[in-house]
Design an enzyme around this catalytic site. Structure first.
Site, PDB file in Angstrom:
ATOM      1  CG  ASP A  71      58.880  15.866   2.439  1.00  0.00           C
ATOM      2  OD1 ASP A  71      58.946  14.948   1.627  1.00  0.00           O
ATOM      3  OD2 ASP A  71      57.790  16.307   2.880  1.00  0.00           O
TER       4      ASP A  71
ATOM      5  CD  GLU B  94      59.556  16.181  -2.524  1.00  0.00           C
ATOM      6  OE1 GLU B  94      58.938  15.295  -3.121  1.00  0.00           O
ATOM      7  OE2 GLU B  94      59.232  16.576  -1.377  1.00  0.00           O
TER       8      GLU B  94
ATOM      9  CG  ASP C 104      59.182  -6.212  11.888  1.00  0.00           C
ATOM     10  OD1 ASP C 104      59.807  -6.301  10.806  1.00  0.00           O
ATOM     11  OD2 ASP C 104      59.186  -5.180  12.585  1.00  0.00           O
TER      12      ASP C 104
ATOM     13  CG  HIS D 116      59.389   7.675  -1.811  1.00  0.00           C
ATOM     14  ND1 HIS D 116      60.300   8.669  -2.091  1.00  0.00           N
ATOM     15  CD2 HIS D 116      58.458   8.249  -1.013  1.00  0.00           C
ATOM     16  CE1 HIS D 116      59.947   9.778  -1.493  1.00  0.00           C
ATOM     17  NE2 HIS D 116      58.827   9.558  -0.829  1.00  0.00           N
ATOM     18  CG  ASP D 117      56.612  10.465  -3.543  1.00  0.00           C
ATOM     19  OD1 ASP D 117      56.115   9.737  -2.659  1.00  0.00           O
ATOM     20  OD2 ASP D 117      57.224  11.511  -3.286  1.00  0.00           O
TER      21      ASP D 117
ATOM     22  CG  ASP E 185      63.216  12.177   3.475  1.00  0.00           C
ATOM     23  OD1 ASP E 185      62.794  13.346   3.434  1.00  0.00           O
ATOM     24  OD2 ASP E 185      62.987  11.338   2.591  1.00  0.00           O
TER      25      ASP E 185
ATOM     26  CG  ASP F  56      64.997  -4.182  10.234  1.00  0.00           C
ATOM     27  OD1 ASP F  56      66.075  -4.384   9.659  1.00  0.00           O
ATOM     28  OD2 ASP F  56      64.256  -5.101  10.649  1.00  0.00           O
TER      29      ASP F  56
ATOM     30  CG  ASP G 158      62.138  -8.154   8.485  1.00  0.00           C
ATOM     31  OD1 ASP G 158      62.505  -7.634   9.542  1.00  0.00           O
ATOM     32  OD2 ASP G 158      61.476  -9.206   8.418  1.00  0.00           O
TER      33      ASP G 158
ATOM     34  CG  ASN H  67      62.853  -6.843  13.342  1.00  0.00           C
ATOM     35  OD1 ASN H  67      62.282  -7.005  12.257  1.00  0.00           O
ATOM     36  ND2 ASN H  67      62.517  -5.901  14.195  1.00  0.00           N
TER      37      ASN H  67
HETATM   38  C1  NOJ Z   1      57.087  14.297  -0.563  1.00  0.00           C
HETATM   39  C2  NOJ Z   1      57.394  12.871  -0.234  1.00  0.00           C
HETATM   40  O1  NOJ Z   1      58.271  12.358  -1.208  1.00  0.00           O
HETATM   41  C3  NOJ Z   1      56.073  12.128  -0.191  1.00  0.00           C
HETATM   42  O2  NOJ Z   1      56.267  10.738  -0.080  1.00  0.00           O
HETATM   43  C4  NOJ Z   1      55.270  12.677   0.961  1.00  0.00           C
HETATM   44  O3  NOJ Z   1      53.997  12.071   0.958  1.00  0.00           O
HETATM   45  C5  NOJ Z   1      55.089  14.195   0.840  1.00  0.00           C
HETATM   46  N1  NOJ Z   1      56.310  14.875   0.515  1.00  0.00           N
HETATM   47  C6  NOJ Z   1      54.589  14.780   2.133  1.00  0.00           C
HETATM   48  O4  NOJ Z   1      55.593  14.724   3.116  1.00  0.00           O
END
Ligand code: NOJ
Length: 512
Positions: A202, A261, A27, A322-323, A100, A31, A23, A25
Site C-alpha cells: 500500500d 502501489e 453477520d 476497490h478505490d 495487502d 469473511d 459471508d 457466518n
Molecule cells: C490505498 C488503498 O487502496 C486505499 O483503499 C487506502 O485508503 C489508502 N491506500 C490508505 O491506506
C-alpha cells in the site's frame, strides 16, 4: 529452450475485497470462510493468484487500511486458522495468495501508536512523526491529507501534533527509524513463514519522508499527494527501504513477489521503483483513468511499452480496484464496452489485475448507504451476488445493499449463460494461460482506422492480433486478418472465419 520465468510474469491476479466477497457466518460481512467456499469457482475462472485486501484486526475507519495488528486476522473475517486453511486450499488448486501490506501507516489503535502517544518519553515516541507546532500555533507544516483537511492532528495529552497522510486515525510510521523497519521485517516474515506468495504494498512511495518535513510552496498546500509525490516524497531513502523489503521477500523460495502501489501522473517515474527500489512489480494506473477514446488508449499503451522496455521492469495491467468506479460504471453502464475492456486487459503484455465483480459486469452500488463514505469509494465495494436467492448466497443481508441488476448480474446466472461476460473472462484467462505470445510475447501497435485499437503479440513463430472497435458503428480493418478468431468479445461462439469487419463496440483475438 525458453528461459524460466517467475510465476507472476504474465499471470492474472484477482483482487478480493473480503468484506464484500461472501459471508459464511451470517453477520452480513464477507469473511475468509466465504472466500474458501468459492475457491472452486475461482479455479474454474482460471485466475493465477488472489490478492486479499486487508484482513487484519482494524477499527475499520478506512475499512482495514487502518491496521491495529499486522500479525492477526480481524474476528469479522475469521482467525489465523481460517487463513491457514484458505491458503492451503488455494495452493492445492494452484492459486497463489498475496497479502495487502500497509507499510506507510498503522491504525491509531495499534499498540505501537498507543505506546507512542502515551507520553513524550515513550519508547516508541519516535516510531511516528510527533512535532511541535509553528510559533503561531499552526501545525508543523502545510501538508494536506489525501482524504481532505490538514495532515496533522493535535494530541492534547502529550501536547504535540502527529502526521497522517490519510485519515487522522492512520498515523504515519517513521521509516527512518531502524526499529520501525525491523518491526515491519518481522511482519513480512510472519506471513512469508506461513506460506503467502507475496504482498501488494500500500502507497509505498510515501514511506520515505523529507528530513525536516518542510512546507510545500503555498500554492501546493492544498494539492493531492499524487501531485506532490515527485516534489516531496521521491526520496532515495524510500528506494533503500524497499531494497530491504525486496531482500527479505526474495530470500524465500518460490519467486515471492511484491507489487507496489504508486500513484503518479508521470508513468516514467515508476521505473525507479523497479530499478532502484528492486520491486518486481509496480501498479501502472494510467489505463484506469482513460475515457472511451481509442487514441488515448493507444497513446498510453505505446508510452507504457516504451517505459517498461527498460531491463528489470515488467508492466502491470490495471483497469479497476476497490478505490475507483467500476469499469462498466465508468463507461456509461455499457456491458459491450466492459467486454472490450476485458479483452484488452487480458491480451496485453504484463501481469493483469482483475477486481472482484468486474468479471460479472457489475456496476457500482447507488443510494444513501453508498453516500456514507466521505471519500466516495463505496460504490465499487457493493457485495458480490452469488445466486438468484434473496440473500444471493450470503449468510445474511450484506453490510451494503446490492448493486443494480443483482438479479441477473450474479455468479449463478452468469455461469448458466455461455455468452455472458463471465464466460468471456474465463475464455480470456484460459487463452492467456495457454498462449506463449499472450503471456510472454512482444507487443506492437498496428495501424488501424481511428475507431479501432489494434496490436500484435508475438513469440517465436506464433503471432496473435487483437482488434478492438471503440466506435458505435461496424468498422473494417485492412491489416492481417486471415485465420479464425480465437475469441470475439460480443458473442459466446467464435465464428470459424472472419472477414475483417468488427461489429460496433466489439473486439476480436486472431491467430495469424
Ligand atoms: C490505498 C488503498 O487502496 C486505499 O483503499 C487506502 O485508503 C489508502 N491506500 C490508505 O491506506
Amino acid at each position: 529452450m525458453t528461459e524460466r520465468q517467475p510465476w507472476w510474469k504474465g499471470a492474472v491476479v484477482y483482487q478480493i475485497y473480503p468484506r464484500s466477497f461472501c459471508d459464511s457466518n451470517g453477520d452480513g460481512v464477507g469473511d475468509l470462510g466465504g472466500i474458501a467456499r468459492h475457491l472452486d469457482h475461482l479455479e474454474w475462472l482460471g485466475v493465477d493468484a488472489l490478492w486479499l485486501s486487508p484482513i487484519y484486526p482494524s477499527p475499520m475507519v478506512d475499512l482495514g487500511y487502518d491496521v491495529a495488528d499486522f500479525c492477526d486476522v480481524d474476528p469479522v473475517f475469521g482467525d489465523l486458522a481460517d487463513f491457514d486453511l484458505l491458503l492451503e486450499e488455494a495452493h492445492r488448486r494452484g492459486i497463489k495468495v498475496l497479502m495487502d501490506w500497509v507499510a506507510n501507516h498503522t491504525s491509531d489503535q495499534h499498540p505501537w501508536f498507543l505506546d507512542s502517544r502515551s507520553s513524550r518519553s515513550s519508547r516508541r515516541r519516535n516510531w511516528y512523526f510527533w512535532r511541535d507546532g509553528k510559533p503561531d500555533g499552526s501545525p508543523p507544516n502545510n501538508w494536506s491529507s489525501a482524504f481532505g483537511g490538514g495532515a496533522w492532528t493535535w494530541d492534547d495529552r502529550s501536547g504535540q501534533w502527529y502526521l497522517h497522510l490519510f485519515f487522522p486515525e492512520q498515523p504515519d510510521l517513521d521509516w527512518s527509524n531502524l526499529e520501525v523497519r525491523d518491526a515491519m521485517q518481522r511482519v513480512l516474515r510472519f506471513w512469508l513463514d506461513r506460506g503467502v506468495d507475496g504482498f501488494r504494498a500500500d502507497v509505498v512511495n510515501l514511506i520515505g519522508k523529507p528530513p525536516g518535513l518542510p512546507d510545500v510552496a503555498p500554492e501546493l498546500a492544498g494539492r493531492s499527494l499524487i501531485d506532490l509525490w515527485v516534489d516531496i516524497w521521491d526520496r532515495t531513502d524510500t528506494y533503500r527501504y524497499l531494497q530491504e523489503v525486496r531482500r527479505t521477500v526474495g530470500s524465500y523460495p518460490g519467486d515471492r513477489v511484491v507489487v507496489g502501489e504508486i500513484h503518479t501522473r508521470d508513468m516514467g517515474r515508476l521505473v525507479d521503483f523497479y530499478e532502484r527500489g528492486g520491486l518486481p512489480l509496480v501498479f501502472n494506473f494510467a489505463l484506469q483513468s482513460q475515457d472511451w477514446v481509442p487514441a488515448d488508449w493507444r497513446r498510453v499503451l505505446e508510452q507504457a511499452e516504451a517505459v517498461f522496455r527498460s531491463p528489470g521492469t515488467w508492466p502491470t495491467l490495471v483497469l479497476s480496484n476497490h478505490d475507483i468506479r467500476r469499469i462498466r460504471t465508468r463507461f456509461e453502464g455499457s456491458e459491450a464496452r466492459a467486454r472490450v475492456a476485458a479483452v484488452i486487459l487480458l491480451t496485453l503484455r504484463g501481469t493483469a489485475f482483475i477486481y472482484q465483480g468486474d468479471e460479472l459486469g457489475m456496476v457500482d452500488g447507488v443510494g444513501e448507504a453508498y453516500a456514507a463514505d466521505p471519500t466516495g469509494r463505496l460504490g465499487c465495494r457493493a457485495p458480490v451476488p452469488w445466486d438468484m436467492r434473496p440473500l444471493r448466497g450470503w449468510g445474511a443481508q450484506p453490510w451494503l445493499p446490492w448493486a443494480p441488476e443483482a438479479d441477473h448480474c450474479n455468479v449463478a446466472a452468469r455461469r448458466a449463460q455461455p455468452s455472458s461476460i463471465l464466460h468471456l473472462y474465463r475464455e480470456l484467462l484460459h487463452l492467456r494461460r495457454s498462449s506463449h505470445p499472450l503471456k510472454h510475447g512482444s507487443w506492437r501497435i498496428l495501424e488501424t482506422p481511428s475507431a479501432i485499437l489494434g496490436y500484435e503479440r508475438r513469440a517465436g513463430a506464433e503471432t496473435l492480433v487483437v482488434y478492438a472497435n471503440f466506435g458505435d458503428e461496424d468498422a473494417t480493418v485492412g491489416g492481417p486478418h486471415n485465420g479464425a478468431p480465437l475469441l470475439v468479445s460480443s458473442s459466446g461462439t467464435n465464428p470459424s472465419t472472419w472477414d475483417g469487419t468488427l461489429a460496433a463496440t466489439s473486439a476480436v483475438v486472431l491467430a495469424v
